[in-house]
Design an enzyme around this catalytic site. Structure first.
Site, mmCIF file in Angstrom:
data_model
loop_
_atom_site.group_PDB
_atom_site.id
_atom_site.type_symbol
_atom_site.label_atom_id
_atom_site.label_comp_id
_atom_site.label_asym_id
_atom_site.label_seq_id
_atom_site.Cartn_x
_atom_site.Cartn_y
_atom_site.Cartn_z
ATOM 1 N N GLU A 199 -81.875 1.366 63.691
ATOM 2 C CA GLU A 199 -82.992 0.563 63.187
ATOM 3 C C GLU A 199 -84.060 0.358 64.265
ATOM 4 O O GLU A 199 -85.256 0.358 63.970
ATOM 5 C CB GLU A 199 -82.508 -0.808 62.712
ATOM 6 N N CYS B 249 -79.733 -6.334 65.566
ATOM 7 C CA CYS B 249 -80.752 -5.578 64.840
ATOM 8 C C CYS B 249 -81.375 -6.412 63.722
ATOM 9 O O CYS B 249 -82.547 -6.205 63.369
ATOM 10 C CB CYS B 249 -80.147 -4.311 64.263
ATOM 11 N N THR C 163 -45.355 20.706 71.526
ATOM 12 C CA THR C 163 -46.526 21.586 71.527
ATOM 13 C C THR C 163 -46.983 21.871 72.952
ATOM 14 O O THR C 163 -47.377 22.989 73.284
ATOM 15 C CB THR C 163 -47.665 20.951 70.705
ATOM 16 N N ARG D 74 -65.112 22.861 73.648
ATOM 17 C CA ARG D 74 -65.817 23.896 74.402
ATOM 18 C C ARG D 74 -67.271 24.069 73.978
ATOM 19 O O ARG D 74 -67.967 24.934 74.514
ATOM 20 C CB ARG D 74 -65.055 25.222 74.276
ATOM 21 N N ALA E 16 -46.015 16.277 63.158
ATOM 22 C CA ALA E 16 -46.764 16.211 61.907
ATOM 23 C C ALA E 16 -45.874 15.717 60.772
ATOM 24 O O ALA E 16 -46.282 14.884 59.952
ATOM 25 C CB ALA E 16 -47.346 17.584 61.570
#
EC number: 3.5.4.26
Length: 384
Positions: A52, A84, A196, A207, A320
């Site tokens: 704003e 704001c 992992t 990247r 997961a």
């Protein structure tokens, strides 16, 4: 429909901050007078002026009596920047159109109230759904203290993620891997598991620069000059590692961004933890379950305390699957490659379901071609 048209432009501006505003929400604003846009603004980074303020500065004195469109309720408190709502009142605007109320308890309607008390007409709720979709993590963290959990997976068409030997590079092609950079870059943190780290030794860095990411999204370089020289932002990498198996030589620790390793209280006080700290990692104890694994719900709360809005998960079937079993996944991001890997290859999730009645239903809300792969996005549906 003019309110919707101008709010759509404000949402476009908000998206320009997709890769830079974290942990603040992405917000855009336009100032309109007599049907003409006379000022536009984007919130670029935490600590800098809000959307704003940029829009009012661009409009100058013409903002008096104008209508301001903003994708999130104007703040009413002193944070890193002044309120704001006060700036809008001081500018003498006549009307403020807001996409969504701020879920932050420090605001939560107070900005709207302040504007109305000053005699300004306020219309909230214009394109609210679209505004919420732009900031799912900020909304989730403000409402529950936890980040929005987005789990990224890549598999063959028969749902396999690696050969039996563990070989997995590369299931998807260059276009899909570049697309993943966008999801990493918008995240507040990237979560993985020690399995992992041991199997793939990933860096999990970004990247591409914000300017390159926005160019991929269709923004010309001259539209975002503020980001022309901004280097890639590397969200913190977080490793769930109850056995503290992360090696001192892990490429995660090579200096691009911070690393947080969460483990048990006993292992957080060990010599191995000291070695990882000497390599620059934070090592913290997290609450444990009775089986010795970390309490993933508590892990998410810890990350919420660190102001992580969107948590991007790149992990194996174990972590997961554990997030899925605990009901902690908010969104699935799945890349399907045009190949078959056979029944001996490793599955997408470690989630042993026995009966059709146990299956997890999903709301598939997006399906896009990315190079030679399909990118699916889905929300879990509540159990029936």
């Amino acid at each position: 429909m003019s309110d919707e048209r101008f709010m759509a432009r404000a949402l476009q501006l908000a998206r320009v901050g997709l890769y830079t505003t974290d942990p603040n929400p992405r917000v855009g604003s336009v100032v309109v007078r007599a049907g003409e846009i006379i000022g536009e603004g984007t919130h670029w980074r935490a600590g800098e002026p809000h959307a704003e303020i940029h829009a009012l500065h661009a409009a100058g004195e013409r903002a008096r009596g104008a209508t301001v469109y903003v994708t999130l309720e104007p703040c009413s408190h002193h944070g890193r920047t002044p309120p704001c709502a006060d700036a809008l009142i001081a500018a003498g605007v006549a009307r403020v159109v807001i996409a969504m109320q701020d879920p932050n308890p420090r605001v939560a309607g107070r900005g709207i109230e302040r504007l109305r008390n000053a005699g300004i007409e306020v219309r909230p709720g214009v394109l609210e759904f679209e505004a919420r979709q732009l900031n799912p993590g900020f909304v989730r963290r403000m409402q529950s203290g936890r980040p929005w959990v987005r789990v990224k997976l890549a598999s063959s068409l028969d749902g396999r993620t690696a050969m039996a030997s563990g070989e997995s590079r590369w299931i998807t092609g260059p276009a899909a891997r570049r697309d993943v950079q966008h999801w990493r870059a918008r995240a507040g943190a990237i979560l993985t598991g020690s399995g992992t780290v041991l199997a793939d030794d990933p860096r999990l860095t970004v990247r591409l620069t914000p300017a390159e990411l926005l160019a991929d999204d269709g923004h010309a370089p001259n539209q975002t000059p503020e980001l022309a020289d901004v280097a890639p932002r590397h969200p913190p990498r977080v490793v769930v590692d109850s056995r503290l198996q992360t090696p001192r030589s892990a490429r995660l620790l090579d200096g691009e961004g911070s690393v947080l390793v969460l483990t048990t209280a006993e292992r957080a006080a060990s010599d191995k933890a000291r070695d990882l700290r000497l390599r620059g990692a934070e090592v913290e104890a997290a609450p444990e379950r009775e089986d010795g694994q970390l309490d993933l719900g508590a892990v998410l709360e810890r990350l919420g305390e660190r102001e992580v809005n969107e948590l991007h998960v790149e992990a194996g079937a174990g972590l997961a699957g554990a997030l899925a079993r605990c009901g902690l996944v908010d969104e699935w991001l799945l890349y399907l490659a045009p190949c078959l890997m056979g029944s001996g290859a490793r599955p997408l999730l470690d989630w042993p379901l026995q009966h059709m009645a146990e299956r997890a239903e999903l709301d598939l809300f997006a399906c896009d071609r990315v190079g030679d792969a399909l990118r699916l996005r889905a929300w879990p549906l509540p159990p029936v």
